[in-house]
Design a protein around this motif. Structure first.
Motif, PDB file in Angstrom:
ATOM      1  N   ARG A  32       0.825  -1.218   0.000  1.00 30.97           N
ATOM      2  CA  ARG A  32       0.000   0.000   0.000  1.00 30.97           C
ATOM      3  C   ARG A  32       0.858   1.268   0.000  1.00 30.97           C
ATOM      4  NH1 ARG A  32      -2.188  -0.720   4.548  1.00 30.97           N
ATOM      5  NH2 ARG A  32      -3.912  -2.030   3.865  1.00 30.97           N
ATOM      6  N   PRO A  33       1.764   1.459   0.948  1.00 31.36           N
ATOM      7  CA  PRO A  33       2.592   2.679   0.908  1.00 31.36           C
ATOM      8  C   PRO A  33       3.576   2.696  -0.253  1.00 31.36           C
ATOM      9  CG  PRO A  33       3.306   1.246   2.686  1.00 31.36           C
ATOM     10  CD  PRO A  33       2.031   0.669   2.167  1.00 31.36           C
ATOM     11  N   TRP A  36       1.942   4.260  -3.178  1.00 34.01           N
ATOM     12  CA  TRP A  36       1.954   5.713  -3.025  1.00 34.01           C
ATOM     13  C   TRP A  36       3.329   6.271  -3.361  1.00 34.01           C
ATOM     14  CZ3 TRP A  36      -1.774   9.278  -1.170  1.00 34.01           C
ATOM     15  CH2 TRP A  36      -3.025   8.719  -0.908  1.00 34.01           C
ATOM     16  N   LEU A  70       4.403   8.047   4.912  1.00 38.94           N
ATOM     17  CA  LEU A  70       4.027   6.686   4.526  1.00 38.94           C
ATOM     18  C   LEU A  70       4.355   5.689   5.632  1.00 38.94           C
ATOM     19  CD1 LEU A  70       5.102   6.719   0.777  1.00 38.94           C
ATOM     20  CD2 LEU A  70       2.809   6.990   1.736  1.00 38.94           C
ATOM     21  N   MET A  73       1.538   5.993   7.691  1.00 41.31           N
ATOM     22  CA  MET A  73       0.407   5.256   7.125  1.00 41.31           C
ATOM     23  C   MET A  73       0.429   3.788   7.559  1.00 41.31           C
ATOM     24  SD  MET A  73      -0.364   4.256   3.146  1.00 41.31           S
ATOM     25  CE  MET A  73      -1.072   5.789   2.556  1.00 41.31           C
ATOM     26  N   LEU A  76      -0.600   3.685  11.130  1.00 44.74           N
ATOM     27  CA  LEU A  76      -2.014   4.008  11.274  1.00 44.74           C
ATOM     28  C   LEU A  76      -2.897   2.834  10.874  1.00 44.74           C
ATOM     29  CD1 LEU A  76      -4.341   6.036  11.712  1.00 44.74           C
ATOM     30  CD2 LEU A  76      -3.982   6.811   9.356  1.00 44.74           C
ATOM     31  N   PHE A  77      -2.632   2.234   9.726  1.00 48.05           N
ATOM     32  CA  PHE A  77      -3.473   1.130   9.254  1.00 48.05           C
ATOM     33  C   PHE A  77      -3.368  -0.074  10.177  1.00 48.05           C
ATOM     34  CE2 PHE A  77      -4.101   3.497   5.441  1.00 48.05           C
ATOM     35  CZ  PHE A  77      -5.225   2.960   4.834  1.00 48.05           C
ATOM     36  N   ILE A 184      -9.525   6.717   9.542  1.00 45.93           N
ATOM     37  CA  ILE A 184      -8.264   6.588   8.822  1.00 45.93           C
ATOM     38  C   ILE A 184      -8.073   7.702   7.805  1.00 45.93           C
ATOM     39  CG2 ILE A 184      -6.977   5.167   7.190  1.00 45.93           C
ATOM     40  CD1 ILE A 184      -8.019   2.708   8.571  1.00 45.93           C
ATOM     41  N   TYR A 188      -5.362  10.794   7.918  1.00 45.67           N
ATOM     42  CA  TYR A 188      -4.219  10.745   7.015  1.00 45.67           C
ATOM     43  C   TYR A 188      -4.174  11.946   6.071  1.00 45.67           C
ATOM     44  CZ  TYR A 188      -0.738   9.022   3.766  1.00 45.67           C
ATOM     45  OH  TYR A 188       0.380   8.912   2.992  1.00 45.67           O
ATOM     46  N   ALA A 193       1.306  14.430   6.188  1.00 41.06           N
ATOM     47  CA  ALA A 193       1.906  13.241   5.591  1.00 41.06           C
ATOM     48  C   ALA A 193       2.238  13.455   4.122  1.00 41.06           C
ATOM     49  CB  ALA A 193       0.972  12.043   5.747  1.00 41.06           C
TER      50      ALA A 193
END
Length: 273
Positions: A32-33, A36, A70, A73, A76-77, A184, A188, A193
């Motif tokens: 996921r990151p 990004w 990231l 992130m 956080l997730f 979330i 974010y 970020a």
């Protein structure tokens, strides 16, 4: 104390072993990151110029700027996903058995929080390693390393405590997705970020700027970002540690036997209200 440490070790090992059997969870946490980083940062590299501003002493590529965000992130997730695991364990009856252990309830919750933070940090380390292979390197090693570790651990604990608090109020798995969308994504996107605060203010997005200023996730990312360059993070550590203390205390209160989930454990998940 020996009993308490044995319980801490058992709970942390259980969560780590469960995570090791879920290889797709690690893959999704890293992919996921990385998407990004590889797509978003590449596409906006020439759009978002990051000027010389604290904590940087020179111009930096955009991918280097968003890398701490990231990492946030990932933390956080996983912190939010831990609340899903808590809700699942509650529905399966595992939490009810765990919370009847002859130990203070807050210690059991602290053990769950420690396991969440450990898994978050392992996933973040995996992301940083893969990002370095792609050419995005962060100044991790040096005299700033202890502060970087402290910032990352504190951020992981804060976001894990937030997930713990949310698990008190999410009663069913079906309600999880909706609740997470209201936590979330606002946390974010309304943070530093992806873009610095001065760009928000410069663009005229006053209300987003104000929310980002008071967003605890912003301070978690900024603490990590400033720690990487051995700069003073200002009030960020106080905000992160204060949020951690408040969220954990509120979660412990919510899991009290006389209220919140504690009352549920006394009557059972299918009992009368």
């Amino acid at each position: 104390m020996t009993h308490a440490l044995q319980a801490l070790r058992a709970i942390v090992l259980r969560e780590v072993m469960k995570f090791m059997r879920q290889t797709s969870r690690l893959a999704s946490a890293v992919v996921r990151p990385l998407l990004w980083l590889a797509v978003f940062a590449a596409g906006f590299r020439n759009v978002f110029g990051v000027a010389i501003n604290e904590p940087y002493d020179t111009y930096i590529p955009y991918d280097v700027y968003i890398a701490p965000g990231l990492v946030g992130m990932v933390l956080l997730f996983n912190g939010m996903q831990s609340s899903l695991a808590m809700v699942y364990d509650r529905e399966m009856g595992l939490m009810r058995l765990l919370l009847t252990a002859p130990l203070p309830r807050w210690w059991i919750l602290f053990a769950k929080l420690s396991a969440t933070a450990l898994l978050s940090l392992l996933q973040a380390a995996a992301f940083v390693a893969v990002a370095a292979l792609l050419g995005t390197t962060l100044p991790l090693w040096g005299p700033q390393t202890p502060m970087v570790l402290l910032a990352a651990v504190s951020a992981a604990l804060m976001l894990g405590a937030l997930g713990l608090l949310l698990s008190v109020h999410i009663k069913q798995l079906e309600n999880f997705a909706g609740t997470m969308n209201f936590v979330i994504f606002p946390m974010y996107f309304m943070s530093t970020a992806l873009y610095p605060l001065w760009k928000l203010e410069e663009s005229g997005a006053e209300w987003v700027w104000w929310i980002a200023r008071f967003n605890p996730f912003t301070h978690a990312v900024e603490w990590m970002r400033f720690a990487l360059y051995d700069k003073d993070p200002g009030v960020a550590p106080y905000v992160v540690l204060g949020t951690l203390a408040v969220c954990f205390a509120a979660a412990a209160w919510g899991y009290d036997p006389q209220r919140g989930f504690g009352a549920l454990t006394k009557r059972g998940p299918g009992g009368p209200p």
